[in-house]
Design an enzyme around this catalytic site. Structure first.
Site, PDB file in Angstrom:
ATOM      1  N   THR A  25      25.732  14.750 -25.726  1.00 43.31           N
ATOM      2  CA  THR A  25      26.729  13.977 -24.977  1.00 43.31           C
ATOM      3  C   THR A  25      26.668  12.512 -25.388  1.00 43.31           C
ATOM      4  OG1 THR A  25      26.823  15.496 -23.133  1.00 43.31           O
ATOM      5  CG2 THR A  25      27.283  13.191 -22.626  1.00 43.31           C
ATOM      6  N   HIS A 178      28.478  26.832 -22.653  1.00 43.88           N
ATOM      7  CA  HIS A 178      27.357  26.069 -22.090  1.00 43.88           C
ATOM      8  C   HIS A 178      26.873  26.796 -20.831  1.00 43.88           C
ATOM      9  CE1 HIS A 178      24.625  23.000 -21.094  1.00 43.88           C
ATOM     10  NE2 HIS A 178      25.349  21.923 -21.309  1.00 43.88           N
ATOM     11  N   ASN A 181      21.253  23.945 -18.558  1.00 44.36           N
ATOM     12  CA  ASN A 181      21.094  22.579 -18.038  1.00 44.36           C
ATOM     13  C   ASN A 181      21.668  22.310 -16.654  1.00 44.36           C
ATOM     14  OD1 ASN A 181      19.684  22.085 -20.318  1.00 44.36           O
ATOM     15  ND2 ASN A 181      21.286  20.936 -21.373  1.00 44.36           N
ATOM     16  N   TYR A 183      24.420  23.270 -15.174  1.00 48.45           N
ATOM     17  CA  TYR A 183      25.874  23.190 -14.976  1.00 48.45           C
ATOM     18  C   TYR A 183      26.385  24.505 -14.366  1.00 48.45           C
ATOM     19  CZ  TYR A 183      25.212  18.860 -17.436  1.00 48.45           C
ATOM     20  OH  TYR A 183      24.750  17.613 -17.777  1.00 48.45           O
ATOM     21  N   ASN A 238      19.092  18.573 -14.094  1.00 47.05           N
ATOM     22  CA  ASN A 238      20.127  18.648 -13.061  1.00 47.05           C
ATOM     23  C   ASN A 238      19.724  19.543 -11.884  1.00 47.05           C
ATOM     24  OD1 ASN A 238      22.036  16.873 -14.260  1.00 47.05           O
ATOM     25  ND2 ASN A 238      22.454  18.464 -15.782  1.00 47.05           N
TER      26      ASN A 238
HETATM   27  C1  8OZ Z   1      23.050  14.162 -21.243  1.00 50.04           C
HETATM   28  C2  8OZ Z   1      23.919  13.392 -20.490  1.00 50.04           C
HETATM   29  C3  8OZ Z   1      25.022  13.995 -19.938  1.00 50.04           C
HETATM   30  C4  8OZ Z   1      25.262  15.347 -20.123  1.00 50.04           C
HETATM   31  C5  8OZ Z   1      23.532  18.541 -21.069  1.00 50.04           C
HETATM   32  C6  8OZ Z   1      25.858  18.003 -21.312  1.00 50.04           C
HETATM   33  O1  8OZ Z   1      22.414  18.195 -20.684  1.00 50.04           O
HETATM   34  C7  8OZ Z   1      24.635  17.566 -21.088  1.00 50.04           C
HETATM   35  C8  8OZ Z   1      24.375  16.113 -20.880  1.00 50.04           C
HETATM   36  C9  8OZ Z   1      23.270  15.498 -21.438  1.00 50.04           C
HETATM   37  O2  8OZ Z   1      23.751  19.698 -21.418  1.00 50.04           O
END
Ligand code: 8OZ
Length: 367
Positions: A25, A178, A181, A183, A238
Site C-alpha cells: 500500500t 486479499h 491482514n 480485512y 488489524n
Molecule cells: C499497510 C497500510 C495500509 C494497508 C495490508 C493493505 O496490510 C494492507 C495495508 C498495509 O494488507
C-alpha cells in the site's frame, strides 16, 4: 533443484523467475485513481517474476484508507490500463489485489458517510490513514455495522465484477484475492471478529463460506489459472485473531484445492514483523501438505521477512515462489541485485504512505 531465477508456471501465468513483488500500500492515488507515476513505479520493477499490485478496492464500501486505488470506476480502470501496458512493455506480469477492508475503515471514506461493514458490530482495535491537505494521519477506525446476510451476494458480485474488469478492461494478467491482514474476508474467517449466528458464523465451514463463495465467483469470472489468494493464518494485523488457526486454514486450503488456482500466497507470522509468534504457533509446512494432499496444484507462495538465503531454503523445502515487500520498494532491480549478490538500497519508511515520486520512483537501479 530449481533456483530463484528459474522460470515457473503459476496456473496460467508463465513467470520468468520465482521472485514476486508483494502487494504494498502506497497511498498515492488521489480519488482512488492511479497516476502516471504509478505506471513508472511498477514498470521499474517489471523484472520480478510477478508483480502484485497494492491492495485495490472493489467498491467504495471496500475503501478504508485515503488515496488508495480502486477498480470500480471507468477512470480507475483506464488508469490501471496504463500501468499494465507499461509493465507488459517491459516483459513483466502483473496481477491486481482485490480488496474489501470491511471494518478497517472510517465513515469519512464510506458511501454517504455510513458505518463501515463487518461480519459483526465489533470495532477493530486498529488505525487507518486519512490524508487531509496532503498530510497523512493515523486515526482510529470507525465502529462498524454487521452485514445482513442479504447483502453478501452483492459483495460476492462486486469481487467478480472487479476481477472481470481487471482482466478484460485494465489488462491485468490475473487477480489476487486479499484474504489476509484482518480485512473483510479474514474478518469472516476468524473468531475474534465473527460472532454471527447464521450460515456465515460459528463453525469453520460457516466462517469460511464467504471467502470460498468469493473465490468461486472470481474463478468463474476470470478462470482459476488467473486467480491467486493471500492468507495470513496468525497475523495480529488489524486486530485479527482466531482460536484455532491450524484447523481453520487446513479446511480453507482443502476447499481451495479443487479450484485450480494459480497460487496460494501465505504470510508467515506477523505481517511485516516477526516470522514466529510465541503465542500463535503455526505449522506452515503442514498447511502446504494439506493443500497438496487435497490435490491442490497451484504454486505455493511464501512471504514475510525473506532474504536471499531464506528464500533459497524455502524453495529447497518445496515452496515455489517467494514474495518480497519492503526490499522491492527501495530496489527496483531487486531480481538482479539478488542474483549478483549486490548490496540492497535501504528503504525510507517516511515515504511508504502518501506523497509523490520521492521514495517511490526515485530509488536507483544498478548502473
Ligand atoms: C499497510 C497500510 C495500509 C494497508 C495490508 C493493505 O496490510 C494492507 C495495508 C498495509 O494488507
Amino acid at each position: 533443484m530449481s533456483s530463484l531465477f528459474d522460470p515457473v508456471k503459476a496456473g496460467d501465468l508463465a513467470l520468468a523467475n520465482r521472485i514476486v513483488m508483494a502487494p504494498l500500500t502506497r497511498n498515492r492515488s488521489p480519488n482512488a485513481v492511479p497516476r502516471d507515476i504509478t505506471a513508472t513505479y511498477y514498470a521499474q520493477r517489471a523484472s520480478a517474476g510477478l508483480l502484485i499490485t497494492e491492495a485495490t478496492a472493489i467498491s467504495q464500501q471496500g475503501q478504508g484508507y485515503s488515496d488508495v486505488p480502486g477498480l470500480y470506476g471507468t477512470e480507475q480502470l483506464d488508469a490501471w490500463k496504463k500501468v499494465t501496458d507499461a509493465v507488459h512493455a517491459k516483459g513483466g506480469k502483473i496481477v491486481v489485489q482485490l480488496w474489501h477492508v470491511g471494518r478497517v475503515s472510517h465513515t469519512d471514506l464510506q458511501p454517504d458517510n455510513g458505518k463501515p461493514v463487518a461480519p459483526s458490530a465489533i470495532a477493530a482495535k486498529t488505525k487507518t490513514v486519512l490524508i487531509k491537505n496532503g498530510v497523512p494521519s493515523f486515526v482510529d477506525t470507525s465502529e462498524p455495522r454487521a452485514l445482513d446476510a442479504s447483502e453478501l451476494p452483492g459483495i460476492v458480485h462486486s469481487y467478480a465484477t472487479a476481477a472481470r474488469n481487471a482482466v478484460e478492461t485494465a489488462g491485468f494478467d490475473g487477480v489476487e484475492i486479499h484474504g489476509a491482514n484482518g480485512y473483510l474476508l479474514d474478518q469472516f474467517l476468524k473468531t475474534g471478529s465473527n460472532h454471527r449466528t447464521d450460515d456465515y458464523g460459528g463453525s469453520i465451514q460457516n466462517r469460511a463460506r464467504l471467502l470460498l463463495e468469493v473465490t468461486r465467483a472470481v474463478t468463474d469470472a476470470v478462470g482459476g489459472g488467473r486467480t491467486g489468494i493471500r492468507l495470513s493464518p496468525v497475523t495480529p494485523a488489524n486486530d485479527a485473531h482466531d482460536e484455532h488457526p491450524q484447523a481453520l486454514f487446513d479446511y480453507v486450503v482443502k476447499q481451495l484445492a479443487p479450484l485450480n488456482l494459480a497460487y496460494i500466497h501465505v504470510i508467515e507470522g506477523a505481517t511485516g514483523g516477526p516470522r514466529e509468534l510465541e503465542d500463535r504457533p503455526f505449522d506452515y509446512e503442514a498447511l502446504r501438505a494439506a493443500y497438496r494432499q487435497a490435490g491442490g496444484k497451484g504454486a505455493w507462495m511464501v512471504n514475510n521477512g525473506y532474504d536471499k538465503s531464506l528464500a533459497e531454503e524455502a524453495l529447497k523445502e518445496g515452496d515455489d515462489l517467494v514474495a518480497f515487500g519492503k526490499p522491492f520498494i527501495s530496489n527496483p532491480d531487486l531480481v538482479r541485485r539478488l542474483r549478483e549478490g549486490a548490496t540492497l538500497n535501504a528503504w525510507d519508511k517516511n515515504t511508504f504512505y502518501g506523497g509523490g515520486e520521492a521514495g517511490y520512483t526515485d530509488y536507483p537501479a544498478l548502473a
